[in-house]
Design a protein around this motif. Structure first.
Motif, mmCIF file in Angstrom:
data_model
loop_
_atom_site.group_PDB
_atom_site.id
_atom_site.type_symbol
_atom_site.label_atom_id
_atom_site.label_comp_id
_atom_site.label_asym_id
_atom_site.label_seq_id
_atom_site.Cartn_x
_atom_site.Cartn_y
_atom_site.Cartn_z
ATOM 1 N N GLY A 115 0.816 -1.211 0.000
ATOM 2 C CA GLY A 115 0.000 0.000 0.000
ATOM 3 C C GLY A 115 0.847 1.257 0.000
ATOM 4 N N ALA A 116 1.936 1.247 0.763
ATOM 5 C CA ALA A 116 2.844 2.400 0.807
ATOM 6 C C ALA A 116 3.484 2.612 -0.560
ATOM 7 N N ALA A 117 3.898 1.508 -1.197
ATOM 8 C CA ALA A 117 4.482 1.617 -2.535
ATOM 9 C C ALA A 117 3.466 2.183 -3.521
ATOM 10 N N GLY A 118 2.223 1.715 -3.427
ATOM 11 C CA GLY A 118 1.184 2.226 -4.308
ATOM 12 C C GLY A 118 0.917 3.700 -4.096
ATOM 13 N N ALA A 119 0.842 4.114 -2.834
ATOM 14 C CA ALA A 119 0.621 5.532 -2.531
ATOM 15 C C ALA A 119 1.771 6.374 -3.071
ATOM 16 N N GLY A 120 2.995 5.862 -2.942
ATOM 17 C CA GLY A 120 4.149 6.591 -3.452
ATOM 18 C C GLY A 120 4.086 6.793 -4.952
ATOM 19 N N THR A 121 3.657 5.757 -5.688
ATOM 20 C CA THR A 121 3.568 5.877 -7.140
ATOM 21 C C THR A 121 2.480 6.862 -7.550
ATOM 22 N N VAL A 122 1.375 6.878 -6.820
ATOM 23 C CA VAL A 122 0.327 7.866 -7.096
ATOM 24 C C VAL A 122 0.875 9.278 -6.912
ATOM 25 N N ILE A 123 1.646 9.490 -5.857
ATOM 26 C CA ILE A 123 2.239 10.809 -5.611
ATOM 27 C C ILE A 123 3.166 11.205 -6.755
ATOM 28 N N VAL A 124 3.983 10.253 -7.220
ATOM 29 C CA VAL A 124 4.894 10.534 -8.337
ATOM 30 C C VAL A 124 4.117 10.992 -9.560
ATOM 31 N N GLY A 125 2.968 10.357 -9.827
ATOM 32 C CA GLY A 125 2.162 10.727 -10.978
ATOM 33 C C GLY A 125 1.448 12.059 -10.829
ATOM 34 N N LEU A 126 1.074 12.387 -9.607
ATOM 35 C CA LEU A 126 0.344 13.635 -9.369
ATOM 36 C C LEU A 126 1.264 14.834 -9.194
ATOM 37 N N VAL A 127 2.519 14.569 -8.839
ATOM 38 C CA VAL A 127 3.486 15.660 -8.609
ATOM 39 C C VAL A 127 4.714 15.404 -9.481
ATOM 40 N N PRO A 128 4.685 15.793 -10.758
ATOM 41 C CA PRO A 128 5.827 15.555 -11.644
ATOM 42 C C PRO A 128 7.112 16.213 -11.130
ATOM 43 N N GLU A 129 8.252 15.738 -11.640
ATOM 44 C CA GLU A 129 9.537 16.191 -11.118
ATOM 45 C C GLU A 129 9.776 17.681 -11.300
ATOM 46 N N ASP A 130 9.244 18.266 -12.388
ATOM 47 C CA ASP A 130 9.534 19.681 -12.641
ATOM 48 C C ASP A 130 8.618 20.618 -11.863
ATOM 49 N N TYR A 131 7.786 20.085 -10.974
ATOM 50 C CA TYR A 131 7.025 20.941 -10.077
ATOM 51 C C TYR A 131 7.904 21.488 -8.962
ATOM 52 N N GLY A 132 9.073 20.881 -8.785
ATOM 53 C CA GLY A 132 9.996 21.342 -7.749
ATOM 54 C C GLY A 132 9.555 21.010 -6.340
ATOM 55 N N SER A 133 8.678 20.015 -6.197
ATOM 56 C CA SER A 133 8.172 19.650 -4.877
ATOM 57 C C SER A 133 8.937 18.452 -4.321
ATOM 58 N N PRO A 134 9.261 18.474 -3.028
ATOM 59 C CA PRO A 134 9.929 17.310 -2.421
ATOM 60 C C PRO A 134 9.033 16.078 -2.380
ATOM 61 N N TRP A 135 7.729 16.255 -2.601
ATOM 62 C CA TRP A 135 6.819 15.121 -2.572
ATOM 63 C C TRP A 135 7.116 14.129 -3.697
#
Length: 260
Positions: free
Chosen positions: A138-158
């Protein structure tokens, strides 16, 4: 003398959720993470930066970057970034559904063909490990959702935090599940191998800070084994659930014939 017939093994003594629809949905949800490979290939094909995308040197997150720009010294331009980020989210939701719908008891005996609850007291010992595997998945799944919702060029640590959740949670989930299934199926060795490769690559990435000639290769040694391992586990569970459901249907049909 009439030939005696015996009923098929009735799965009433199996654990309650072994043949349930929610187990089948959970297994197929976990198997669905394999869609990532098709999405990645399509996004790479549409890459529009001056230099072609190379899996050996390009980071996976570059494919989900929203803007065309120079990011950390890399020319990034991914016209199909929406597809890549949607794939991340779908992958994460598949893992979350698997973690929610596949009960701990189900995971304990999913790899044990023919096991019955009355004959299987060992499952209780492995149930804590199965709970841990569900939490980590579940933690891995939540992490992947975050990666998709917060792309790298948003500059967010999330984004970085979500990637770590996926890699760390996924590696330990596969290692736990592999150990849990070790006495019962050769698939366990495959899951252990996937988890070990991911974990070793994660350590190498932490030590080198990803500053090496082929950072994309190292990142894919973290990510690809997880996608493959979770898909393989989902396929095994789905096959097991379908088998139990067929046994149940056969037993019910035999019972109806006996009552006629």
């Amino acid at each position: 003398m009439a030939k005696q017939t015996s009923a098929p093994a009735v799965p009433g003594s199996f654990l309650p959720d072994l043949g349930s629809p929610r187990s089948l949905v959970g297994a197929w949800a976990q198997l669905s993470v394999v869609q990532y490979f098709a999405a990645e290939a399509a996004v790479i094909e549409a890459w529009a930066a001056p230099q072609p995308y190379d899996r050996r040197t390009g980071f996976i997150s570059d494919l989900g970057a929203v803007n065309c720009a120079v990011y950390d010294g890399r020319d990034v331009c991914s016209p199909l970034h929406l597809l890549m980020n949607a794939s991340f989210v779908v992958q994460g939701l598949g893992l979350l559904l698997g973690a929610l719908l596949l009960g701990s008891a189900m995971l304990c005996i999913a790899a044990r063909p023919g096991v019955r609850i009355l004959q299987d007291t060992a499952y209780l010992k492995g149930r804590s490990g199965a709970i841990g595997a569900r939490i980590l998945t579940g933690a891995a799944g939540a992490g992947t959702v975050i990666v998709g919702l917060v792309p790298e060029d948003y500059g967010s640590p999330w984004h970085f935090a979500g990637a770590l959740m996926y890699f760390i949670g996924g590696a330990f989930a596969l290692l736990l599940l592999g150990f849990l299934w070790l006495p019962h199926t050769r698939m366990s060795w495959f899951l252990l191998a996937c988890g070990t490769v991911c974990f070793a690559a994660l350590i190498a990435g932490a030590v080198t800070r990803m500053e090496l000639p082929e950072p994309g290769t190292l990142e894919r040694l973290m990510a690809y084994p997880l996608t493959i391992g979770f898909s393989a586990a989902g396929l095994l569970i789905a096959t097991r659930v379908r088998r139990v459901r067929r046994i149940a249907a056969s037993a019910a049909a035999w019972d109806r014939r006996e009552r006629m």
